[in-house]
Design an enzyme around this catalytic site. Structure first.
Site, mmCIF file in Angstrom:
data_model
loop_
_atom_site.group_PDB
_atom_site.id
_atom_site.type_symbol
_atom_site.label_atom_id
_atom_site.label_comp_id
_atom_site.label_asym_id
_atom_site.label_seq_id
_atom_site.Cartn_x
_atom_site.Cartn_y
_atom_site.Cartn_z
ATOM 1 N N GLU A 49 0.843 -1.203 0.000
ATOM 2 C CA GLU A 49 0.000 0.000 0.000
ATOM 3 C C GLU A 49 0.875 1.250 0.000
ATOM 4 O OE1 GLU A 49 -2.798 0.054 3.269
ATOM 5 O OE2 GLU A 49 -3.829 1.825 2.474
ATOM 6 N N ASN A 196 -12.266 -1.355 -0.912
ATOM 7 C CA ASN A 196 -11.578 -1.997 0.214
ATOM 8 C C ASN A 196 -12.287 -1.607 1.508
ATOM 9 O OD1 ASN A 196 -9.179 -3.019 1.873
ATOM 10 N ND2 ASN A 196 -9.239 -0.846 2.450
ATOM 11 N N GLU A 197 -12.458 -2.573 2.374
ATOM 12 C CA GLU A 197 -13.082 -2.320 3.683
ATOM 13 C C GLU A 197 -14.228 -1.311 3.529
ATOM 14 O OE1 GLU A 197 -10.156 -1.669 6.828
ATOM 15 O OE2 GLU A 197 -9.399 -3.707 6.580
ATOM 16 N N TYR A 260 -6.509 -9.208 11.500
ATOM 17 C CA TYR A 260 -5.161 -8.952 12.006
ATOM 18 C C TYR A 260 -4.990 -9.604 13.377
ATOM 19 C CZ TYR A 260 -4.195 -5.595 8.300
ATOM 20 O OH TYR A 260 -3.954 -5.024 7.082
ATOM 21 N N GLU A 316 -5.956 -9.322 3.630
ATOM 22 C CA GLU A 316 -5.121 -8.617 4.628
ATOM 23 C C GLU A 316 -5.040 -9.487 5.874
ATOM 24 O OE1 GLU A 316 -5.872 -4.461 5.504
ATOM 25 O OE2 GLU A 316 -6.390 -4.083 3.406
ATOM 26 N N GLN A 365 2.194 -6.016 5.634
ATOM 27 C CA GLN A 365 2.366 -5.719 4.225
ATOM 28 C C GLN A 365 3.769 -6.135 3.795
ATOM 29 O OE1 GLN A 365 1.137 -1.728 3.167
ATOM 30 N NE2 GLN A 365 -0.801 -1.921 4.232
#
Ligand code: AHR
Length: 511
Positions: A49, A196-197, A260, A316, A365
């Protein structure tokens, strides 16, 4: 009866003995006679990103930099990523994607406008790394590209034109623009995500609303062999998956989830390097939750898509800690220790074992942000423990999953317990590859393998381990966590036996 008792007692004695010496017994059955799904190589994907020093300083330094580079891309990073056989990179975000207007990042660099990266530190983004640079970089390292379109602040037209600019070989204003910018032939980009999201930084939408938005965008996105990805659930938001599958499954090829590993809470994430065994245990427990998430989201998908046409894409994942002291809080820069190696190994095993539904994952990432495989500082580069796990596991890319049964000891801390061993296995070109993680930071695991349906002649092994739970690799210092040969692996009486060191990630290959 007496004989059985004697055998059992001997086994218990053996377990007690090995446990006293800090070693525990496990048995693993591998069903080479029951091959499963293909492990899509995209499971070994990465996420890059426009955030902190992932792109600028990490991948791209510009052609005039005194850091050795190939057309502006760091030569050391290119070499390291090629060695990893990176199959896929997701770009430009993340939250950044829904603020990104792709036309800002094409044409002569001197004419590209600068914008503010509102999500990540409010820094100036000069757009010198745009569509051409990203796609050229992917070609350079041999990775497929995955482009995340802007839904939050973009338009259907903008998205459709981007797809056309990149993929079309017909004549059109967009393809003429591409050619004017130096690229005659289209790129072969298969993966495209619609936002995204979208439940958060991508627009704070409700799933019912986004389902319609996804259907609208999808109608106008056209390219041969295009793989359309819907923005999916946050962690255990099962309603999101339910609504999306009910309302839009027929228009999508894949739907994402994001999860996450945060050791405690978003308010108290903890240090990347300064932690004790209680935190280690907690991190393992949190990361194992991925299996539940994947299982439950898949079960919902099964109701609407029993033939498993739609992929579940974990685009992610990774550890998220407090930023390193003294660094910009908006840059999400963190070190990576042996704990991260275990997290990587455990998650990749989970994805392999769910290969019938999980078709992609992207570690967050790739460089200098969150759980990175590479860290850079000016001219220096560090390969993190996570890098070495990806290096071990690359044998699974496009291999065939083999079912695995693990009977192992528990790793206990106080009154809490976890299975000490995580694993997955695959077969490719006649070689069986088994990847195993020993979560126990104190005890090694003695493993015996029962390999069904395979003629065994040779065994070898590699290991990633370290002295301490928080060992890490740092700039200008000897590597503390790296890859080496696994010594204690052998064939004995036609059976494979191996010893996994405490806190280790291991690859065992059988031929
Ligand atoms: O990876 C960092 C951020 O985490 C991404 O931009 C966003 O999608 C997620 O919330």
């Amino acid at each position: 009866m007496k004989k059985n008792c004697l055998v059992r007692s001997l086994f218990l004695l053996l377990l007690l003995g090995s446990s006293l010496f800090g070693m525990a017994q496990s048995a693993i059955v591998i069903h080479a006679d029951q091959p499963g799904a293909k492990i899509d190589k995209a499971i070994y994907g990465h996420f890059a990103e426009h955030l902190g020093h992932c792109i600028y300083g990490g991948i791209y330094v510009g052609e005039n930099s005194d850091i050795p580079n190939i057309k502006g891309f760091r030569s050391d990073v290119v070499g390291a990523l090629k060695d990893l056989s990176v199959p896929l990179i997701r770009w430009p975000g993340g939250c950044f994607a829904d603020t990104y207007h792709w036309k800002d990042g094409i044409g002569p660099k001197s004419e590209r406008p600068s914008i503010i990266n509102v999500h990540w530190g409010g820094v100036t983004e000069n757009n010198s790394f745009g569509t051409h640079e990203f796609l050229d970089f992917c070609e350079l390292i041999g990775a497929d590209a995955y482009v995340n379109l802007n839904v939050g602040s973009g338009t259907v037209r903008e998205a459709a034109e981007w797809v056309e600019y990149v993929t079309s070989s017909n004549e059109s204003p967009m393809t003429a623009l591409r050619k004017k910018n130096g690229r005659e032939k289209p790129w072969n980009v298969k993966y495209w995500a619609v936002g995204n999201e979208t439940w958060g930084c991508g627009g704070n939408m409700r799933p019912e609303y986004y389902a319609d938005i996804f259907r609208q965008y999808s109608t106008f996105l056209r390219a041969p062999g295009m793989y359309k990805i819907a923005s999916g659930a946050n962690t255990e938001d099962y309603k999101w998956t339910e609504v999306m599958m009910r309302e839009a499954a027929w228009m999508m090829n894949g739907i994402s989830i994001h999860y996450y590993t945060v050791p405690f809470s978003w308010q108290k994430k903890g240090s990347a390097t300064d932690f004790d065994e209680a935190v280690w245990f907690n991190t393992m427990q949190k990361t194992l939750k991925m299996d539940t998430l994947v299982t439950k989201h898949s079960a919902i998908m099964d109701q609407y898509d029993p033939k498993k046409k739609v992929g579940l894409l974990v685009d992610e994942w990774g550890c998220w800690y407090d930023v390193e002291p003294g660094t910009n809080p908006g840059f999400l820069y963190q070190q990576s220790t042996m704990r991260d190696a275990l997290v990587a190994g455990i998650n990749l095993n989970i994805f392999n074992n769910h290969a019938d539904r999980v078709r992609m994952s992207n570690i967050a990432q790739m460089i200098n942000v969150l759980q990175s495989v590479i860290l850079t500082k000016d001219k220096e580069m560090v390969l993190t423990p996570t890098y070495y796990v990806f290096k071990l596991y690359k044998v699974h890319q496009d291999a065939t999953l083999l079912p695995l049964e693990i009977k192992c000891r528990q790793y206990t801390l106080g009154s809490q317990a976890l299975d000490a061993v995580s694993g997955s296995a695959s077969i490719k070109d006649g070689v069986v590859s088994i990847t195993l993680c020993n979560l126990d930071p104190n005890k090694s695991q003695q493993i015996s393998f029962d390999l069904r349906g395979f003629k065994l002649s040779k065994v070898s092994g590699k290991v990633v381990t370290s002295e301490k739970i928080n060992s890490y690799n740092d700039f200008g210092k000897k590597e503390m966590v790296t890859l080496s040969e696994l010594k204690n692996v052998k064939i004995s009486n036609g059976q494979v036996e191996a010893q996994l060191p405490s806190k280790s990630v291991v690859l065992i290959q059988l031929q």
